[in-house]
Every structure is written in C-alpha cells, then in structure tokens.
Design a protein around this motif. Structure first.
Motif, mmCIF file in Angstrom:
data_model
loop_
_atom_site.group_PDB
_atom_site.id
_atom_site.type_symbol
_atom_site.label_atom_id
_atom_site.label_comp_id
_atom_site.label_asym_id
_atom_site.label_seq_id
_atom_site.Cartn_x
_atom_site.Cartn_y
_atom_site.Cartn_z
ATOM 1 N N ALA A 44 0.819 -1.210 0.000
ATOM 2 C CA ALA A 44 0.000 0.000 0.000
ATOM 3 C C ALA A 44 0.853 1.260 0.000
ATOM 4 O O ALA A 44 2.014 1.250 0.417
ATOM 5 C CB ALA A 44 -0.914 0.005 1.220
ATOM 6 N N ASP A 45 0.243 2.335 -0.447
ATOM 7 C CA ASP A 45 0.856 3.657 -0.341
ATOM 8 C C ASP A 45 0.618 4.224 1.050
ATOM 9 O O ASP A 45 1.417 5.009 1.569
ATOM 10 C CB ASP A 45 0.250 4.581 -1.392
ATOM 11 C CG ASP A 45 1.099 5.799 -1.666
ATOM 12 O OD1 ASP A 45 2.333 5.695 -1.512
ATOM 13 O OD2 ASP A 45 0.548 6.847 -2.025
ATOM 14 N N LEU A 46 -0.491 3.794 1.653
ATOM 15 C CA LEU A 46 -0.926 4.316 2.946
ATOM 16 C C LEU A 46 -1.932 3.335 3.531
ATOM 17 O O LEU A 46 -2.739 2.768 2.802
ATOM 18 C CB LEU A 46 -1.583 5.689 2.744
ATOM 19 C CG LEU A 46 -2.084 6.453 3.970
ATOM 20 C CD1 LEU A 46 -0.913 6.952 4.798
ATOM 21 C CD2 LEU A 46 -2.959 7.629 3.533
ATOM 22 N N LEU A 47 -1.877 3.123 4.837
ATOM 23 C CA LEU A 47 -2.844 2.272 5.523
ATOM 24 C C LEU A 47 -3.685 3.142 6.450
ATOM 25 O O LEU A 47 -3.148 3.957 7.210
ATOM 26 C CB LEU A 47 -2.130 1.192 6.335
ATOM 27 C CG LEU A 47 -3.020 0.292 7.204
ATOM 28 C CD1 LEU A 47 -3.963 -0.544 6.348
ATOM 29 C CD2 LEU A 47 -2.152 -0.625 8.089
ATOM 30 N N VAL A 48 -5.004 2.982 6.400
ATOM 31 C CA VAL A 48 -5.922 3.793 7.208
ATOM 32 C C VAL A 48 -6.709 2.873 8.125
ATOM 33 O O VAL A 48 -7.300 1.879 7.671
ATOM 34 C CB VAL A 48 -6.891 4.604 6.317
ATOM 35 C CG1 VAL A 48 -7.744 5.533 7.176
ATOM 36 C CG2 VAL A 48 -6.114 5.398 5.271
ATOM 37 N N LEU A 49 -6.722 3.207 9.416
ATOM 38 C CA LEU A 49 -7.434 2.420 10.410
ATOM 39 C C LEU A 49 -8.361 3.322 11.211
ATOM 40 O O LEU A 49 -8.074 4.507 11.400
ATOM 41 C CB LEU A 49 -6.447 1.733 11.372
ATOM 42 C CG LEU A 49 -5.426 0.786 10.752
ATOM 43 C CD1 LEU A 49 -4.462 0.293 11.828
ATOM 44 C CD2 LEU A 49 -6.109 -0.383 10.068
ATOM 45 N N GLY A 50 -9.437 2.759 11.714
ATOM 46 C CA GLY A 50 -10.361 3.503 12.545
ATOM 47 C C GLY A 50 -10.002 3.400 14.008
ATOM 48 O O GLY A 50 -9.377 2.445 14.451
ATOM 49 N N SER A 51 -10.398 4.419 14.755
ATOM 50 C CA SER A 51 -10.147 4.439 16.191
ATOM 51 C C SER A 51 -11.310 5.122 16.881
ATOM 52 O O SER A 51 -11.720 6.212 16.482
ATOM 53 C CB SER A 51 -8.849 5.192 16.488
ATOM 54 O OG SER A 51 -8.501 5.063 17.836
ATOM 55 N N ARG A 52 -11.860 4.467 17.876
ATOM 56 C CA ARG A 52 -13.064 4.960 18.525
ATOM 57 C C ARG A 52 -12.769 6.188 19.375
ATOM 58 O O ARG A 52 -11.851 6.212 20.172
ATOM 59 C CB ARG A 52 -13.666 3.854 19.404
ATOM 60 C CG ARG A 52 -15.054 4.169 19.908
ATOM 61 C CD ARG A 52 -15.776 2.912 20.366
ATOM 62 N NE ARG A 52 -15.156 2.294 21.529
ATOM 63 C CZ ARG A 52 -14.460 1.171 21.487
ATOM 64 N NH1 ARG A 52 -14.253 0.561 20.339
ATOM 65 N NH2 ARG A 52 -13.948 0.657 22.578
ATOM 66 N N GLY A 53 -13.579 7.246 19.199
ATOM 67 C CA GLY A 53 -13.409 8.458 19.997
ATOM 68 C C GLY A 53 -13.874 8.237 21.423
ATOM 69 O O GLY A 53 -14.760 7.436 21.702
#
Length: 298
Positions: free
Chosen positions: A97-106
């Motif tokens: 990948a060029d970039l990895l995006v992950l979610g994080s709970r607020g």
C-alpha cells in the motif's frame, strides 16, 4: 500504477469512517482504494464456523463499499479478505500500500482516541505510513467552517500540522507532510517544541549553556535550515514555522486542535523487548481529535 490506499474494515463505525477518509485520500492522490478485512478465526473449527466468518467479513466489506460509493463514487476500489490474526494481516496488506488507514473509537466527553491493541501493534511495526481516523470524523471536519460557522467541504482545508524534532529530522516524515499539504492546497504548520535542560544534568563547566544554545532563536534557526530545501521543492505550499518552549506532546496536541491532519514520525527499531511507540507518538494517537498520520523511519 500507483499503490493503493488500504483501509482496514471490520464493520464498526470507526472502520467505516476510516474507509470514507481513505476514499477521499485515494481521490486526492489519484490512486485506487483497497478495503481489507482480517478474518481473525480458525478454519479448523469446522466448515460451518469458517463459513460464518466469511459471511461476517463479506457483510463488513459490503457496508464499507456502500459508504465509499456514496462518498467518492469515482474512486476505483476493490476488497480483500485476509486470514488473521488482524495485526499481522494488516501489516502484510500495508506492504503493498501507499498508505494504511485504520479507525479508532473516539472517547465520549474527551478529546482523543480509544486505540486498540491491533492499531497500536500496526503503528509500532508498519513500514508504511498509517493514519488513524476517529469514528465520528466527517468530511467537513478537515475544512475551515463556513462564514455562518457550519461545517462545509467547499471552504479551504485546515492546516496540516507536522511535529518535528530538528535534532532527528527525517526526510520521509517531512516529505509526507509537505505532500499532504500540497494535495489539500493547505498551509503546513511545522511545530518544534523544546525544553530548558536542567542544570543538574550538566557538567561543572556547562552551567552557562543552560541559557545559550537552547534559546528559541537558536531552535528557530535550526528549524528554518532543516526546512529550507523542502520549501524550495514545495514552493507552492505556504509554511508556518512554530517553535515553542513546551513538552512536545503538549505542544502537538494543542497545535492539532484546529488541523486537518497531524503528521508525526515513528522510529523503527529492532529492540528485543518488542515494538513500541515513543511518548510523543503515543500522546498524539491518544489525545488528538483530527486524523493522525504516523510515518515510519529508520
């Protein structure tokens, strides 16, 4: 062909927000998007169990695809189910990948993230930049408010903020931040925080150094020198250099309060105690409300 932006999805609200942010980033970069679900199970439990896991994975990917199509219908995208455990699977996906995006709970009632062990493990070991996106992130959050104070995607982007230690400035981190600002047609705000050394940590002949080399003017000169070549390369990017006498973590959290993206570096090491994030990166991913890009470097 450019490598894709990869988003890790599991069906949760935070992963859907990550997929949407990743789609917008892929659109900015002119590349494709890949949605990845790590199927963290054990096929030996039986065919029915494995079929259930595949069904859950397909449902999570379908929800993310619907969000992407609604947000960025022109972005090329595909999806992939990969065997777990999740941390290893996402690290493998990030290699392509060029970039990895992950979610994080607020954290309700607080500014910051609830960062799980998977995200922390990926950040600590990834050789590709990783972006954390909170669950309630909206497209308008990256832009300055409209004249009436409402959120808008038609207004200019907020600043991209780069946390930089001029003593260990790394090209990979600086270039990522400049490129992010260029893609957004945004200002880049570079923050260097310094602290006065304690006289107790100096030798007998070094007491006079407490007030001299560590003055703000000195650090400002160092920062300007480090950025000069990058200002020339990215002449279209407006840059604001900020030097503050403060703890780095505190300075970055404050500077990122009105940012579209915070960029920090993470040094990769081969320490036998296992991968760790430094205190500044740790504070950034836990206490900053905007998306946080963690860029690895040697």
């Amino acid at each position: 062909m450019l490598p894709p932006v990869v988003a890790g999805v599991d069906g949760s609200p935070e992963s859907l927000a990550a997929a949407e942010w990743a789609a917008r980033e892929a659109e900015r970069r002119g590349c494709g998007l890949r949605l990845v679900h790590a199927r963290d199970g054990f096929p030996r439990r039986g065919e029915s169990s494995d079929a259930a896991l595949r069904h859950l994975a397909r449902r999570a990917l379908r929800r993310a695809e619907e969000r992407v199509v609604e947000t960025c219908p022109e972005v090329r995208h595909d999806d992939e189910q990969v065997p777990g455990p999740a941390t290893g699977a996402l690290l493998t996906a990030s290699d392509r990948a060029d970039l990895l995006v992950l979610g994080s709970r607020g954290l309700s009632g607080f500014t910051g993230f609830l960062v799980g062990s998977v995200a922390l493990g990926v950040i600590a070991r990834a050789t590709t930049p990783v972006v954390l996106v909170r669950a309630d992130e909206q497209a308008g959050d990256s832009h300055v408010p409209a004249p009436d104070g409402s959120a808008s995607t038609r207004t200019p982007y907020r600043d991209v903020v780069l946390g930089l230690d001029v003593r260990e400035a790394c090209d990979e981190v600086i270039e990522f931040a400049f490129e992010a600002a260029r893609l957004r047609d945004a200002r880049l705000r570079v923050v260097h925080a310094w602290q006065q050394p304690s006289a107790f940590g100096l030798g007998p002949g070094d007491v006079a150094l407490v007030d001299d080399p560590y003055r703000a003017e000195e650090w400002q000169g160092f920062l300007s020198a480090v950025l000069r070549v990058w200002r020339d390369k990215y002449s279209e990017v407006p840059v604001l250099e900020t030097v503050v006498r403060e703890k780095p973590a505190t300075a970055l959290v404050r500077a990122a309060s009105e940012a579209s993206l915070l960029v920090v570096g993470h040094r990769l090491t081969d320490r036998p105690i296992g991968p760790r994030t430094g205190p500044v990166t740790h504070a950034a991913v836990h206490h900053v409300s905007c998306p946080v890009a963690v860029v690895p470097h040697k």
